[in-house]
Design a protein around this motif. Structure first.
Motif, PDB file in Angstrom:
ATOM      1  N   SER A   1       0.869  -1.177   0.000  1.00 19.11           N
ATOM      2  CA  SER A   1       0.000   0.000   0.000  1.00 19.11           C
ATOM      3  C   SER A   1       0.903   1.222   0.000  1.00 19.11           C
ATOM      4  CB  SER A   1      -0.875  -0.037   1.260  1.00 19.11           C
ATOM      5  OG  SER A   1      -1.720   1.075   1.261  1.00 19.11           O
ATOM      6  N   ASP A   2       0.328   2.394  -0.224  1.00 15.49           N
ATOM      7  CA  ASP A   2       1.112   3.624  -0.117  1.00 15.49           C
ATOM      8  C   ASP A   2       0.433   4.507   0.914  1.00 15.49           C
ATOM      9  OD1 ASP A   2       3.012   5.793  -1.249  1.00 15.49           O
ATOM     10  OD2 ASP A   2       1.021   6.710  -1.192  1.00 15.49           O
ATOM     11  N   GLN A   3       1.197   5.071   1.824  1.00 18.55           N
ATOM     12  CA  GLN A   3       0.579   5.878   2.884  1.00 18.55           C
ATOM     13  C   GLN A   3       1.161   7.283   2.955  1.00 18.55           C
ATOM     14  OE1 GLN A   3       0.366   3.651   6.534  1.00 18.55           O
ATOM     15  NE2 GLN A   3      -0.680   1.952   5.537  1.00 18.55           N
ATOM     16  N   THR A   4       1.586   7.797   1.812  1.00 14.56           N
ATOM     17  CA  THR A   4       2.041   9.194   1.780  1.00 14.56           C
ATOM     18  C   THR A   4       0.800  10.090   1.833  1.00 14.56           C
ATOM     19  OG1 THR A   4       1.970   9.178  -0.621  1.00 14.56           O
ATOM     20  CG2 THR A   4       4.084   8.631   0.411  1.00 14.56           C
ATOM     21  N   SER A   5       1.003  11.388   2.076  1.00 16.61           N
ATOM     22  CA  SER A   5      -0.153  12.286   2.222  1.00 16.61           C
ATOM     23  C   SER A   5      -0.575  12.858   0.869  1.00 16.61           C
ATOM     24  CB  SER A   5       0.176  13.405   3.210  1.00 16.61           C
ATOM     25  OG  SER A   5       0.051  12.919   4.511  1.00 16.61           O
ATOM     26  N   LEU A   6      -1.034  11.966  -0.017  1.00 17.59           N
ATOM     27  CA  LEU A   6      -1.362  12.419  -1.375  1.00 17.59           C
ATOM     28  C   LEU A   6      -2.678  13.183  -1.466  1.00 17.59           C
ATOM     29  CD1 LEU A   6       0.132   9.682  -3.642  1.00 17.59           C
ATOM     30  CD2 LEU A   6       0.399  12.138  -3.943  1.00 17.59           C
ATOM     31  N   HIS A   7      -3.364  13.370  -0.327  1.00 15.19           N
ATOM     32  CA  HIS A   7      -4.515  14.277  -0.356  1.00 15.19           C
ATOM     33  C   HIS A   7      -4.005  15.712  -0.535  1.00 15.19           C
ATOM     34  CE1 HIS A   7      -3.294  14.539   3.907  1.00 15.19           C
ATOM     35  NE2 HIS A   7      -3.739  15.768   3.813  1.00 15.19           N
ATOM     36  N   ASN A   8      -2.693  15.877  -0.389  1.00 21.62           N
ATOM     37  CA  ASN A   8      -2.073  17.203  -0.446  1.00 21.62           C
ATOM     38  C   ASN A   8      -0.768  17.101  -1.275  1.00 21.62           C
ATOM     39  OD1 ASN A   8      -1.258  19.812   0.255  1.00 21.62           O
ATOM     40  ND2 ASN A   8      -0.327  19.136   2.172  1.00 21.62           N
ATOM     41  N   PRO A   9      -0.906  16.804  -2.578  1.00 20.74           N
ATOM     42  CA  PRO A   9       0.289  16.418  -3.343  1.00 20.74           C
ATOM     43  C   PRO A   9       1.299  17.524  -3.627  1.00 20.74           C
ATOM     44  CG  PRO A   9      -1.641  16.483  -4.781  1.00 20.74           C
ATOM     45  CD  PRO A   9      -2.134  16.746  -3.405  1.00 20.74           C
ATOM     46  N   TRP A  10       0.834  18.784  -3.684  1.00 18.52           N
ATOM     47  CA  TRP A  10       1.749  19.839  -4.168  1.00 18.52           C
ATOM     48  C   TRP A  10       2.367  20.673  -3.040  1.00 18.52           C
ATOM     49  CZ3 TRP A  10       1.349  17.053  -8.009  1.00 18.52           C
ATOM     50  CH2 TRP A  10       0.170  16.815  -8.688  1.00 18.52           C
ATOM     51  N   SER A  11       2.042  20.355  -1.815  1.00 22.34           N
ATOM     52  CA  SER A  11       2.586  21.164  -0.712  1.00 22.34           C
ATOM     53  C   SER A  11       3.285  20.305   0.332  1.00 22.34           C
ATOM     54  CB  SER A  11       1.470  21.958  -0.031  1.00 22.34           C
ATOM     55  OG  SER A  11       0.742  22.690  -0.970  1.00 22.34           O
TER      56      SER A  11
ATOM     57  N   PHE B   1      15.210  16.571   0.583  1.00 24.76           N
ATOM     58  CA  PHE B   1      14.100  17.219   1.287  1.00 24.76           C
ATOM     59  C   PHE B   1      14.200  18.739   1.101  1.00 24.76           C
ATOM     60  CE2 PHE B   1      12.386  18.622   5.576  1.00 24.76           C
ATOM     61  CZ  PHE B   1      11.061  18.307   5.284  1.00 24.76           C
ATOM     62  N   GLU B   2      15.433  19.271   1.272  1.00 22.93           N
ATOM     63  CA  GLU B   2      15.641  20.729   1.168  1.00 22.93           C
ATOM     64  C   GLU B   2      15.386  21.206  -0.266  1.00 22.93           C
ATOM     65  OE1 GLU B   2      17.735  18.617   2.709  1.00 22.93           O
ATOM     66  OE2 GLU B   2      17.176  19.270   4.747  1.00 22.93           O
ATOM     67  N   GLU B   3      15.902  20.446  -1.246  1.00 23.47           N
ATOM     68  CA  GLU B   3      15.695  20.830  -2.660  1.00 23.47           C
ATOM     69  C   GLU B   3      14.199  20.856  -2.985  1.00 23.47           C
ATOM     70  OE1 GLU B   3      19.714  18.924  -4.738  1.00 23.47           O
ATOM     71  OE2 GLU B   3      17.940  17.699  -4.489  1.00 23.47           O
ATOM     72  N   SER B   4      13.493  19.840  -2.464  1.00 21.27           N
ATOM     73  CA  SER B   4      12.052  19.766  -2.739  1.00 21.27           C
ATOM     74  C   SER B   4      11.323  20.952  -2.129  1.00 21.27           C
ATOM     75  CB  SER B   4      11.453  18.479  -2.166  1.00 21.27           C
ATOM     76  OG  SER B   4      12.032  17.373  -2.767  1.00 21.27           O
ATOM     77  N   ASN B   5      11.654  21.253  -0.877  1.00 24.07           N
ATOM     78  CA  ASN B   5      10.962  22.368  -0.202  1.00 24.07           C
ATOM     79  C   ASN B   5      11.198  23.685  -0.936  1.00 24.07           C
ATOM     80  OD1 ASN B   5       9.939  20.678   1.674  1.00 24.07           O
ATOM     81  ND2 ASN B   5      11.388  21.193   3.296  1.00 24.07           N
ATOM     82  N   LYS B   6      12.410  23.870  -1.442  1.00 24.51           N
ATOM     83  CA  LYS B   6      12.760  25.093  -2.154  1.00 24.51           C
ATOM     84  C   LYS B   6      11.954  25.167  -3.468  1.00 24.51           C
ATOM     85  CE  LYS B   6      17.115  27.544  -3.046  1.00 24.51           C
ATOM     86  NZ  LYS B   6      17.208  27.812  -4.454  1.00 24.51           N
ATOM     87  N   MET B   7      11.963  24.037  -4.186  1.00 25.93           N
ATOM     88  CA  MET B   7      11.281  24.012  -5.492  1.00 25.93           C
ATOM     89  C   MET B   7       9.760  24.235  -5.333  1.00 25.93           C
ATOM     90  SD  MET B   7      11.171  20.979  -8.366  1.00 25.93           S
ATOM     91  CE  MET B   7      12.461  20.073  -7.608  1.00 25.93           C
ATOM     92  N   MET B   8       9.206  23.650  -4.263  1.00 22.83           N
ATOM     93  CA  MET B   8       7.777  23.775  -3.977  1.00 22.83           C
ATOM     94  C   MET B   8       7.358  25.254  -3.903  1.00 22.83           C
ATOM     95  SD  MET B   8       6.252  21.952  -0.618  1.00 22.83           S
ATOM     96  CE  MET B   8       7.415  20.622  -0.602  1.00 22.83           C
ATOM     97  N   VAL B   9       8.270  26.073  -3.335  1.00 18.79           N
ATOM     98  CA  VAL B   9       7.957  27.491  -3.146  1.00 18.79           C
ATOM     99  C   VAL B   9       8.348  28.307  -4.373  1.00 18.79           C
ATOM    100  CG1 VAL B   9       8.488  29.536  -1.739  1.00 18.79           C
ATOM    101  CG2 VAL B   9       8.262  27.283  -0.651  1.00 18.79           C
ATOM    102  N   GLU B  10       9.569  28.014  -4.907  1.00 20.84           N
ATOM    103  CA  GLU B  10      10.101  28.893  -5.955  1.00 20.84           C
ATOM    104  C   GLU B  10       9.665  28.502  -7.366  1.00 20.84           C
ATOM    105  OE1 GLU B  10      14.304  29.041  -5.292  1.00 20.84           O
ATOM    106  OE2 GLU B  10      14.047  30.075  -3.359  1.00 20.84           O
ATOM    107  N   ASP B  11       9.392  27.216  -7.552  1.00 18.74           N
ATOM    108  CA  ASP B  11       9.004  26.779  -8.899  1.00 18.74           C
ATOM    109  C   ASP B  11       7.925  25.692  -8.775  1.00 18.74           C
ATOM    110  OD1 ASP B  11       8.822  26.230 -11.548  1.00 18.74           O
ATOM    111  OD2 ASP B  11      10.955  25.740 -11.851  1.00 18.74           O
ATOM    112  N   PRO B  12       6.716  26.088  -8.315  1.00 16.64           N
ATOM    113  CA  PRO B  12       5.671  25.079  -8.048  1.00 16.64           C
ATOM    114  C   PRO B  12       5.272  24.272  -9.284  1.00 16.64           C
ATOM    115  CG  PRO B  12       4.815  27.333  -7.773  1.00 16.64           C
ATOM    116  CD  PRO B  12       6.284  27.450  -7.961  1.00 16.64           C
ATOM    117  N   GLU B  13       5.370  24.859 -10.473  1.00 12.46           N
ATOM    118  CA  GLU B  13       5.006  24.112 -11.689  1.00 12.46           C
ATOM    119  C   GLU B  13       5.950  22.940 -11.897  1.00 12.46           C
ATOM    120  OE1 GLU B  13       2.367  24.083 -13.667  1.00 12.46           O
ATOM    121  OE2 GLU B  13       1.614  25.452 -12.131  1.00 12.46           O
ATOM    122  N   ARG B  14       7.254  23.222 -11.701  1.00 13.54           N
ATOM    123  CA  ARG B  14       8.242  22.154 -11.868  1.00 13.54           C
ATOM    124  C   ARG B  14       8.059  21.091 -10.780  1.00 13.54           C
ATOM    125  NH1 ARG B  14      14.357  21.892 -10.719  1.00 13.54           N
ATOM    126  NH2 ARG B  14      14.868  19.935 -11.740  1.00 13.54           N
TER     127      ARG B  14
END
Ligand SMILES: NC(=O)c1ccc[n+]([C@@H]2O[C@H](COP(=O)([O-])OP(=O)(O)OC[C@H]3O[C@@H](n4cnc5c(N)ncnc54)[C@H](O)[C@@H]3O)[C@@H](O)[C@H]2O)c1
Length: 347
Positions: free
Chosen positions: A16-26, A36-49
């Protein structure tokens, strides 16, 4: 469960998968190949990517699951919108009919037929006195009720009662309560009513120090329209409607709920689900006795009726039982036809 297991030829029996995919983009799902750090940065600075790399990761994730499934792994959706988001990402996750997914949700295979269709769901209460001794007494009252009900229960719900008798007997020693003196216990319509009556009586005669508030989770028989989770085992097409949550809050409000709420997002994410909830205050009065009987009866049986209209075998059994027990109740039941005849007509 992933690529490494495939390469190492490790057989996985259940996945099964138990990640929080009810909230995929944040931050609910972190994409492969980035820290983790690269992802957090990209989430804010380049959400489309960020969205793109999450979707690519989901496609890769599903490829690995499909390989395992082809070797016999039983994979199921945990109610976290995994199958839904994977499908939106373009992963190879749809069944041949193009409507359903190739894997079931845990409600389709487990919770639905074993619990929800019989009316079993997470009944909740809070002791407003805030006294742990009151909670202990309510546990004991619930245990007494469940044990009595087991004596005359039909064979198909004995297991559910036994599991919940074990839970409530050991709940106090598991010390799970943080803050409010509250408990969750799976029970069906009759169980919820009998337990609530026992609480109200104990408030009236002073065994409990204060009122008790009843409620339930959104993850229950009724009150939630969620095609990818709570109502995923409704197969008549109506799982893509949002009527039951509305019926429940309106019906509950007329039948005695102290408050009701209609909200959205529970479990699978905003916009994917409608939830109807209630609170019912027991203060020991005769009025509370009337309210609890009428409201809990409706709250659970409305969900069973909907599940029976969808021709779920277990729900049909449960509603038949309730119709026998309650002569004033009127619920229509479907006329069952051979599916192959219908398929022939509509093909
Ligand atoms: N079926 C149910 O009864 C039920 C109950 C509660 C929650 N849920 C759903 O389950 C989901 C998870 O809930 P939670 O409270 O455990 O959330 P959580 O955020 O505490 O846990 C999610 C975990 O997934 C990890 N994760 C994120 N991306 C990953 C990736 N690519 N690979 C591996 N791990 C990754 C995170 O590090 C985190 O530890 C939610 O969507 C929730 O709605 C279902």
């Amino acid at each position: 469960m992933g690529k490494v297991c495939i390469e190492e030829d490790i057989y996985v029996s259940v996945g099964s998968d138990q990640t929080s995919l009810h909230n995929p983009w944040s931050g609910g799902y972190y994409p492969v190949g980035f820290s983790f750090e690269e992802s957090n940065k990209m989430m804010v600075e380049d959400p489309e990517r960020f969205k793109k790399v999450v979707q690519q990761a989901l496609v890769r994730h599903v490829e690995a699951i499909n390989k395992h499934a082809s070797r016999g792994t039983y994979f199921f959706d945990y109610g976290n919108a995994f199958l839904l988001e994977a499908s939106r990402a373009g992963a190879d996750i749809m069944a041949e009919d193009g409507v359903n997914f190739r894997y079931p949700s845990y409600v389709q295979d487990i919770l639905g037929p074993m619990c929800f269709d019989y009316g079993f769901g997470p009944f909740r209460w809070v002791c407003t006195s805030g006294d742990p001794e009151d909670l202990r007494k309510t546990d004991y009252l619930a245990l007494e009720v469940m044990t009595q009900l087991k004596e005359s229960a039909s064979h198909n719900i004995v297991q559910q009662l036994e599991d919940n008798i074990k839970w409530i007997r050991e709940a106090d020693q598991n010390r799970l309560v943080v803050g409010s003196q509250a408990r969750i216990l799976y029970a069906d319509a009759l169980g919820r009513i009998r337990i609530a009556e026992a609480f109200n009586k104990a408030i009236r005669d002073g065994r409990l120090k204060g009122p008790v508030v009843l409620g339930r989770d959104h993850h229950d028989v009724s009150g939630t329209d969620s095609p990818y989770r709570e109502t995923s085992n409704i197969y008549d097409g109506s799982r893509f409607t949002a009527d039951m949550a509305i019926h429940n809050v309106i019906g509950d409000s007329f039948r005695g709920a102290t408050w009701v709420s209609i909200h959205n997002g529970g479990g699978v994410g905003w916009g994917e689900v409608i939830n109807g909830g209630f609170g019912l205050v027991l203060d020991g009065s005769q009025e509370a006795d009337n309210r609890l009987k009428q409201m809990l009866f409706f709250d659970v049986n409305n969900g069973i009726a909907r599940r029976a209209w969808a021709r779920n075998k277990e729900a049909l059994e449960a509603i038949e039982k309730e119709l026998q027990r309650t002569p004033q109740l009127k619920v229509t039941t479907p006329n069952l036809v051979d599916q192959s005849l219908l398929d022939k007509i509509f093909s």
